[in-house]
Design an enzyme around this catalytic site. Structure first.
Site, PDB file in Angstrom:
ATOM      1  N   GLU A  24       0.810  -1.191   0.136  1.00 14.86           N
ATOM      2  CA  GLU A  24       0.001  -0.042  -0.138  1.00 14.86           C
ATOM      3  C   GLU A  24       0.880   1.200  -0.074  1.00 14.86           C
ATOM      4  OE1 GLU A  24      -3.279   0.391  -0.559  1.00 14.86           O
ATOM      5  OE2 GLU A  24      -3.714  -1.775  -0.167  1.00 14.86           O
ATOM      6  N   SER A  72     -50.613 -11.502 -19.970  1.00 12.75           N
ATOM      7  CA  SER A  72     -51.744 -10.455 -20.316  1.00 12.75           C
ATOM      8  C   SER A  72     -51.609  -9.382 -19.450  1.00 12.75           C
ATOM      9  CB  SER A  72     -52.974 -11.126 -20.227  1.00 12.75           C
ATOM     10  OG  SER A  72     -53.103 -12.287 -21.534  1.00 12.75           O
TER      11      SER A  72
END
Length: 766
Positions: A109, A389
């Site tokens: 890091e 539908s």
């Protein structure tokens, strides 16, 4: 004498050269002077800007630095719901953190962590800037471990928050932290704060979750994996993505070797170790009931937060949800307690409840009999199945009213129909054609052929645009079969029908109401809505859909004493499905119900995840309707139910039955029908003073629920492309002649509960 003259001449020449040199030097000096002044000015300005922004930096304290970065969820009334971090946090003091882990974190890091004392690393910032410029993207970060700690403690990681003011405040706080805390303390805070997936925060917590051990009992390879995970904890998950996890772990090991923290022998031995060595197996029984009930909702909320650029796992956010927890509990209970019957344990459901007035999703159900898996499959959103539908009001009839100004008595033909350009014949659920009928009757009784003819008249391009405005994606190149079924989720359908409930205003459904960042920034999400159709269109659709509850295919869903409108949807298996499972021919593949009041819109899908899991039969055919009925009953209790008010743009007239625009004279048999103002019949007018229409006025057909034990009516044979009844129980039709007059007026006729079955054979693109 000559010599003196020569010397004088040389002297004059020397002076001239000197003057020329001074003249030439003056511009250079001026440039240097101005550059210096400019530098000073920029420096002062930069310091001033930095100070201006830094003065508003949020406060930072030991308690904040030690706290976890988890985000929390709250309800709209301010009550705490749950934390995103589900694991009990194990905070590890610096003295108990292995030096190997510290070396791993620093190496990968911020390798100059111990040597730089500002909290920021100018050399690294410049290096990362040059690297990113060369690559035309952000591939290298310039933040130190101290800056990352400050970011996780006080700021959001959202890209929209990467502003000059934020960077200045971040740098100021990083320098402050460097002054007030030792390097070991800063590293301790960081190691205990980072997100490590599965609701774990801090590497101590992660050691316990992944290995069931403390940090000091892990080997080099395991510590290297933990050190590398914060970069992308989900992507480097060793359970699900071992190759990616190994790649990241090996990068950490290489960084440690390059940083002279481990020997080559240690590096090679750790690199050769399996990335899954020592991983702990997890039982799902430990998940809380609340998290299980709310899982689908939390999943969608996280997706919304991430879509807005925030990181809910690292940003320490306060997220306010639109959830109604009582309604969420009720919906979950209905599907899982046995109060509503399903065909089998494997039969699934996806359901969504939306407040159409503001677009808030108040409850969502991702399935039933769910395993305790966080952020699992959400069938309410992720499963886009054919709507059957339920698409007809959205794609067919609403556009016909909107663009063609059809009245509810508009005559449609339910006659033999073959899709244009094909030899594929479309059938209705009963394999019969009923001749001429009104749009109202065709919608309420869910006849397929009139719906397809309607879409054809409107035009798929115009209809698909209308549907997209309601949040339902239908391609402009789709075939006419889309008129009786399009792919959509229960979330999309609930929101689309919500636009009918609000007289034409669509609001995008939202799970998150407000986001508050750690530094006090607040972002609220309110949908003012967009008008997507005329009031007349919404009102006329609603008026027709009321009849679904009283005389149509959804009588099982009716809630007594409530003004409501809705639509059923049933999907038939395709021919290719039936080749694999021929026994499924008499049962539906999917069953839907979408209904609404002024206050709520509910979309429900039921079916199976896989063909092999089974089919919907018996009581399972009515599960969607019953879930709607019981849920809407619960929601509307102690609430006033009011009818929709007819807008001035709608005209109501007494029309001679079975005609389109013949105004009834006294004594004639009539039904009340609706028209768009300016398109109503101009004959003798006998209007009603009522503001609402009897939804059953166009039909006096009786209706009652027929259970699965009822005898099946005989079905006529048809080709492989025909549509047969989707239910083993059916109702006889009093007449199947070429005219539907007797069917609409006979009081002895009855309707098939699954009359809206899609025509599988008709699903051919135009």
């Amino acid at each position: 004498m000559a010599t003196n003259n020569s010397e004088q001449k040389n002297t004059r020449m020397s002076r001239l050269h000197a003057n020329d040199g001074r003249k030439k030097a003056r511009p250079v000096l001026r440039v240097i002077k101005w550059l210096f002044l400019l530098f000073v000015l920029l420096l002062v300005s930069g310091v001033g800007v930095f100070a201006f922004y830094a003065k508003d930096a949020p406060s930072i304290s030991t308690a904040k630095l030690q706290s976890g970065g988890t985000s929390s969820f709250y309800t709209t009334d301010g009550k705490f719901l749950m934390s995103l971090g589900s694991q009990t946090r194990v905070y590890v003091k610096s003295k108990d953190i292995p030096q190997t882990l510290k070396d791993a974190v620093v190496s990968i890091e911020d390798k100059r962590f111990y040597s730089e004392g500002l909290g920021i690393d100018p050399a690294r910032i410049i290096s990362s800037f040059l690297t990113n410029v060369k690559s035309s993207s952000t591939v290298a970060g310039g933040s130190t471990i101290t800056q990352q700690l400050v970011k996780l403690t006080c700021f959001s990681t959202a890209s929209s928050q990467r502003t000059l003011s934020r960077k200045a405040q971040e740098a100021w706080l990083a320098m402050k932290v460097e002054r007030e805390y030792s390097k070991d303390q800063i590293l301790e805070f960081y190691i205990n704060k980072v997100y490590m997936n599965y609701g774990t925060y801090g590497m101590g917590t992660a050691a316990n979750y992944y290995y069931g051990k403390s940090l000091k009992n892990l080997d080099l390879a395991q510590l290297a994996l933990l050190a590398g995970m914060p970069n992308a904890p989900v992507a480097y998950n060793p359970y699900l993505y071992p190759k990616k996890a190994k790649y990241r772990r090996d990068l950490v090991l290489k960084a440690m070797y390059d940083n002279k923290k481990i020997t080559k022998k240690q590096y090679l031995a750790a690199k050769a170790e399996s990335v899954q060595k020592g991983l702990k197996k997890h039982s799902s029984s430990s998940e809380s009931k609340l998290r299980k009930v709310d899982d689908a909702y939390i999943k969608e909320a996280i997706a919304e937060v991430q879509a807005d650029g925030y990181d809910p796992y690292n940003d320490n956010l306060k997220i306010t949800l639109n959830i109604n927890q009582a309604a969420q509990n009720k919906l979950y209970s209905l599907a899982n307690s046995g109060s509503v019957a399903f065909t089998s344990k494997k039969m699934q459901i996806g359901a969504t409840i939306v407040n159409p007035k503001n677009g808030h999703v108040i409850a969502i159900l991702g399935g039933r009999n769910l395993p305790s898996v966080q952020l699992g499959l959400d069938r309410a959103v992720q499963t886009g199945r054919s709507t059957g539908s339920t698409i007809k009001p959205v794609l067919d009839y609403a556009p016909a009213i909107e663009y063609l100004n059809w009245g509810t008595s508009h005559i449609l033909q339910d006659t033999k129909y073959t899709y244009p350009g094909t030899n594929v014949q479309l059938y209705d659920w009963d394999n019969t054609y009923m001749g001429s009928m009104s749009m109202r009757y065709a919608l309420v009784q869910s006849r397929n052929v009139p719906a397809v003819r309607t879409l054809n008249e409107v035009g798929i391009s115009r209809a698909s645009l209308f549907a997209r405005k309601l949040g339902v994606s239908v391609s402009a190149n789709a075939g006419l079969s889309t008129a009786i079924g399009a792919n959509a989720s229960s979330l999309q359908m609930a929101a689309a029908y919500g636009a009918f409930a609000t007289m034409g205003i669509y609001r995008k459904p939202r799970f998150v109401s407000k986001i508050e960042t750690a530094d006090g920034q607040v972002r609220k999400y309110n949908s003012s809505g967009t008008r997507v159709m005329k009031k007349s269109t919404a009102y006329m659709i609603t008026d027709m859909l009321k009849g679904v509850f009283t005389s149509g295919t959804g009588t099982s869903a009716k809630v007594s004493g409530v003004y409501e409108a809705g639509k059923t949807g049933t999907v038939k298996y395709s021919d290719s499905d039936l080749v694999k499972y021929p026994s499924y021919s008499s049962t539906p593949k999917d069953s839907w119900f979408v209904g609404y009041t002024k206050q709520y819109s509910i979309g429900i899908w039921t079916g199976y995840d896989n063909l092999k899991d089974g089919t919907i039969s018996g009581v399972g055919q009515y599960s969607a309707q019953l879930i709607y009925k019981y849920m809407m009953t619960y929601l509307m209790q102690n609430k006033t139910s009011s009818d929709w008010t007819k807008p001035s743009t709608v005209v109501k007239k007494r029309i001679v039955k079975n005609t389109e625009d013949e105004v009834a004279s006294p004594g004639q048999s009539y039904s009340w029908e609706l028209f768009v103002k300016g398109h109503a019949p101009t004959d003798a007018d006998y209007t009603s003073s009522s503001t609402s229409t009897n939804a059953n006025s166009s039909s006096t057909v009786t209706s009652s629920l027929v259970q699965s034990s009822s005898s099946s009516s005989s079905k006529s044979s048809s080709s492989s492309s025909s549509v047969s009844s989707s239910s083993s129980s059916s109702r006889s039709i009093s007449s199947s002649s070429s005219s539907a007059v007797s069917a609409q007026s006979s009081s002895s006729s009855s309707e098939e509960k699954t009359a809206d079955t899609d025509a599988a054979g008709g699903k051919q693109n135009n």
